[in-house]
Design an enzyme around this catalytic site. Sequence first.
Site, PDB file in Angstrom:
ATOM      1  N   HIS A 135      95.071  99.994 -12.809  1.00 28.35           N
ATOM      2  CA  HIS A 135      95.337 100.341 -14.195  1.00 28.35           C
ATOM      3  C   HIS A 135      94.789 101.734 -14.459  1.00 28.35           C
ATOM      4  CE1 HIS A 135      95.153  99.177 -18.761  1.00 28.35           C
ATOM      5  NE2 HIS A 135      95.723 100.336 -18.542  1.00 28.35           N
ATOM      6  N   GLU A 189      97.810 107.916 -18.143  1.00 27.39           N
ATOM      7  CA  GLU A 189      96.444 107.759 -17.628  1.00 27.39           C
ATOM      8  C   GLU A 189      95.757 109.112 -17.466  1.00 27.39           C
ATOM      9  OE1 GLU A 189      94.563 104.880 -17.089  1.00 27.39           O
ATOM     10  OE2 GLU A 189      96.223 104.115 -18.297  1.00 27.39           O
ATOM     11  N   HIS A 245      92.643 109.857 -19.840  1.00 25.82           N
ATOM     12  CA  HIS A 245      91.384 109.668 -19.127  1.00 25.82           C
ATOM     13  C   HIS A 245      91.067 110.783 -18.129  1.00 25.82           C
ATOM     14  CE1 HIS A 245      91.193 105.631 -20.804  1.00 25.82           C
ATOM     15  NE2 HIS A 245      92.416 105.403 -20.358  1.00 25.82           N
TER      16      HIS A 245
END
Length: 221
Positions: free
Chosen positions: A41, A101, A105
């Site tokens: 993930h 992502e 992040h």
Amino acid sequence: ADILSCSTTTLDTCCSPKHGLLVLAQQWVPGKGPRDAFTMHGLWPDTCSGAQVPIRECDASRSYNGLDNILYNYDYDQLYDNMTTYWPSEGRSNNWFWTHEWQKHGICVSTLAPKCYGSEYKRYQDVHDYFEQALDLRTEYDLYAALDSAGIQPGSNPDDSEIHSAIRAAFGEDAMLQCDPHGDIREIRLYFHVKGKSQYVLTAPLETGSCQGSVGYPEKY
């Protein structure tokens, strides 16, 4: 080089991540990825207290789009193929998932700022190194193997305590378990501090998660 992230606030953010609690989130999605592997993930830098990093504290200048093309066109070293295998998107395209992502992040990992590479920086090296680090950790902390070693296999319904015990036995620390509304295992999160720039040191999770009692561990295919 020997100081753990979150132990001091005085380090150069190129030498130690500014947001020093890193969360490796692996998921179990029937129909996605190899039948004997959890898939990715994300790798998320959190604040030392475990909160999500405010996007204003991240490097918006590196909010690149088109991560599939960036990774595909970077020097070929198997990373793109590994991304396709171990980081598949569940609903939308891989490009959307990987870009999401990275923009949420990846740009928050201070040690990957281009300035930290000095004159040796190559365009998109920060992207490459972020995803490569995440996949290296997934390989090192192989959750499927950890559960299998404890006799927990897809198609079974272990108690959540058995899963926690298996992870502690394999890695020396526990993990956070997330289950879906049906009680099936959905995600397992491991927590790390970082020694120096890139030596990940497993630490205890901040909470045990939502799985309670009998946990469904469905076969993928």
